[in-house]
Design a protein around this motif. Sequence first.
Motif, PDB file in Angstrom:
ATOM      1  N   SER A   1       0.829  -1.194   0.000  1.00  0.00           N
ATOM      2  CA  SER A   1       0.000   0.000   0.000  1.00  0.00           C
ATOM      3  C   SER A   1       0.873   1.256   0.000  1.00  0.00           C
ATOM      4  O   SER A   1       1.613   1.504   0.945  1.00  0.00           O
ATOM      5  N   GLU A   2       0.781   2.030  -1.058  1.00  0.00           N
ATOM      6  CA  GLU A   2       1.548   3.273  -1.144  1.00  0.00           C
ATOM      7  C   GLU A   2       1.177   4.215  -0.003  1.00  0.00           C
ATOM      8  O   GLU A   2       2.022   4.900   0.553  1.00  0.00           O
ATOM      9  N   MET A   3      -0.091   4.212   0.368  1.00  0.00           N
ATOM     10  CA  MET A   3      -0.554   5.066   1.456  1.00  0.00           C
ATOM     11  C   MET A   3       0.082   4.651   2.794  1.00  0.00           C
ATOM     12  O   MET A   3       0.476   5.499   3.592  1.00  0.00           O
ATOM     13  N   ALA A   4       0.208   3.348   3.027  1.00  0.00           N
ATOM     14  CA  ALA A   4       0.825   2.859   4.260  1.00  0.00           C
ATOM     15  C   ALA A   4       2.296   3.264   4.339  1.00  0.00           C
ATOM     16  O   ALA A   4       2.786   3.658   5.399  1.00  0.00           O
ATOM     17  N   VAL A   5       3.009   3.193   3.220  1.00  0.00           N
ATOM     18  CA  VAL A   5       4.415   3.595   3.189  1.00  0.00           C
ATOM     19  C   VAL A   5       4.536   5.092   3.463  1.00  0.00           C
ATOM     20  O   VAL A   5       5.387   5.524   4.237  1.00  0.00           O
TER      21      VAL A   5
ATOM     22  N   MET B   1       6.542   6.763   6.642  1.00  0.00           N
ATOM     23  CA  MET B   1       7.584   7.779   6.490  1.00  0.00           C
ATOM     24  C   MET B   1       7.201   9.073   7.201  1.00  0.00           C
ATOM     25  O   MET B   1       8.045   9.737   7.800  1.00  0.00           O
ATOM     26  N   ARG B   2       5.923   9.424   7.146  1.00  0.00           N
ATOM     27  CA  ARG B   2       5.454  10.634   7.837  1.00  0.00           C
ATOM     28  C   ARG B   2       5.617  10.479   9.347  1.00  0.00           C
ATOM     29  O   ARG B   2       5.959  11.423  10.043  1.00  0.00           O
ATOM     30  N   GLU B   3       5.377   9.274   9.854  1.00  0.00           N
ATOM     31  CA  GLU B   3       5.585   8.988  11.276  1.00  0.00           C
ATOM     32  C   GLU B   3       7.032   9.282  11.667  1.00  0.00           C
ATOM     33  O   GLU B   3       7.308   9.939  12.671  1.00  0.00           O
ATOM     34  N   ALA B   4       7.973   8.818  10.852  1.00  0.00           N
ATOM     35  CA  ALA B   4       9.397   9.042  11.119  1.00  0.00           C
ATOM     36  C   ALA B   4       9.743  10.527  11.046  1.00  0.00           C
ATOM     37  O   ALA B   4      10.459  11.055  11.902  1.00  0.00           O
ATOM     38  N   GLN B   5       9.254  11.214  10.028  1.00  0.00           N
ATOM     39  CA  GLN B   5       9.547  12.642   9.869  1.00  0.00           C
ATOM     40  C   GLN B   5       8.992  13.458  11.030  1.00  0.00           C
ATOM     41  O   GLN B   5       9.659  14.357  11.547  1.00  0.00           O
ATOM     42  N   THR B   6       7.791  13.144  11.443  1.00  0.00           N
ATOM     43  CA  THR B   6       7.166  13.873  12.545  1.00  0.00           C
ATOM     44  C   THR B   6       7.939  13.653  13.838  1.00  0.00           C
ATOM     45  O   THR B   6       8.268  14.604  14.549  1.00  0.00           O
ATOM     46  N   ALA B   7       8.232  12.402  14.150  1.00  0.00           N
ATOM     47  CA  ALA B   7       8.962  12.098  15.384  1.00  0.00           C
ATOM     48  C   ALA B   7      10.359  12.707  15.377  1.00  0.00           C
ATOM     49  O   ALA B   7      10.852  13.162  16.412  1.00  0.00           O
TER      50      ALA B   7
ATOM     51  N   VAL C   1      11.195  -0.679   4.131  1.00  0.00           N
ATOM     52  CA  VAL C   1      11.229   0.659   4.704  1.00  0.00           C
ATOM     53  C   VAL C   1      11.485   0.497   6.195  1.00  0.00           C
ATOM     54  O   VAL C   1      10.896  -0.359   6.846  1.00  0.00           O
ATOM     55  N   PHE C   2      12.394   1.311   6.757  1.00  0.00           N
ATOM     56  CA  PHE C   2      12.729   1.159   8.164  1.00  0.00           C
ATOM     57  C   PHE C   2      12.905   2.504   8.854  1.00  0.00           C
ATOM     58  O   PHE C   2      13.164   3.523   8.218  1.00  0.00           O
ATOM     59  N   ILE C   3      12.768   2.478  10.179  1.00  0.00           N
ATOM     60  CA  ILE C   3      13.089   3.607  11.048  1.00  0.00           C
ATOM     61  C   ILE C   3      14.014   3.050  12.129  1.00  0.00           C
ATOM     62  O   ILE C   3      13.657   2.097  12.816  1.00  0.00           O
ATOM     63  N   ALA C   4      15.192   3.629  12.273  1.00  0.00           N
ATOM     64  CA  ALA C   4      16.107   3.267  13.363  1.00  0.00           C
ATOM     65  C   ALA C   4      15.941   4.327  14.443  1.00  0.00           C
ATOM     66  O   ALA C   4      16.039   5.520  14.165  1.00  0.00           O
ATOM     67  N   MET C   5      15.660   3.876  15.658  1.00  0.00           N
ATOM     68  CA  MET C   5      15.342   4.823  16.729  1.00  0.00           C
ATOM     69  C   MET C   5      15.897   4.356  18.066  1.00  0.00           C
ATOM     70  O   MET C   5      16.389   3.236  18.196  1.00  0.00           O
ATOM     71  N   GLU C   6      15.786   5.244  19.026  1.00  0.00           N
ATOM     72  CA  GLU C   6      16.162   4.963  20.401  1.00  0.00           C
ATOM     73  C   GLU C   6      15.380   3.749  20.912  1.00  0.00           C
ATOM     74  O   GLU C   6      14.189   3.616  20.651  1.00  0.00           O
TER      75      GLU C   6
END
Length: 133
Positions: A61-65, A69-75, A96-101
């Motif tokens: 789902s393009e919308m899910a991606v 990404m918006r979640e990562a940018q906002t945080a 697609v990934f987010i590396a975080m604390e």
Amino acid sequence: MYGFANWIMKYFHANFGSGFSQLEHAHPLGEGGNGVIYRALDRMLGRKLAIKMIGQTALSSEMAVKFFMREAQTAAQLTHPNIVTIYDVGTLDEHVFIAMELVQGLNLRRWLRHRPRTWRGVLERFADAGAGL
């Protein structure tokens, strides 16, 4: 789950050169509605990370991606004790990934079930979580 060990090695080889990987001990922590979270150790910086990868069904789902990404940018734009620090975000081979604390402790669902809570205690915890937003 996603052949994460192979994938993360590809990512670090692509970004830092062959023969170099600063992550080790990657293993799954949990799975939710739109992704899987892994725990890893960054040997170079001596810190533990959480790496969130978008789930296979959400990848279609393009919308899910875009939401992921918006979640990562906002945080990444926020600084607050109740919001994790974002270290990196990206894609590799459709992953697609987010590396975080990495935050130690119980998630909210487990915290609620761990022992009986007063309504004031629950309200305080939810207010703390909301303060970061």
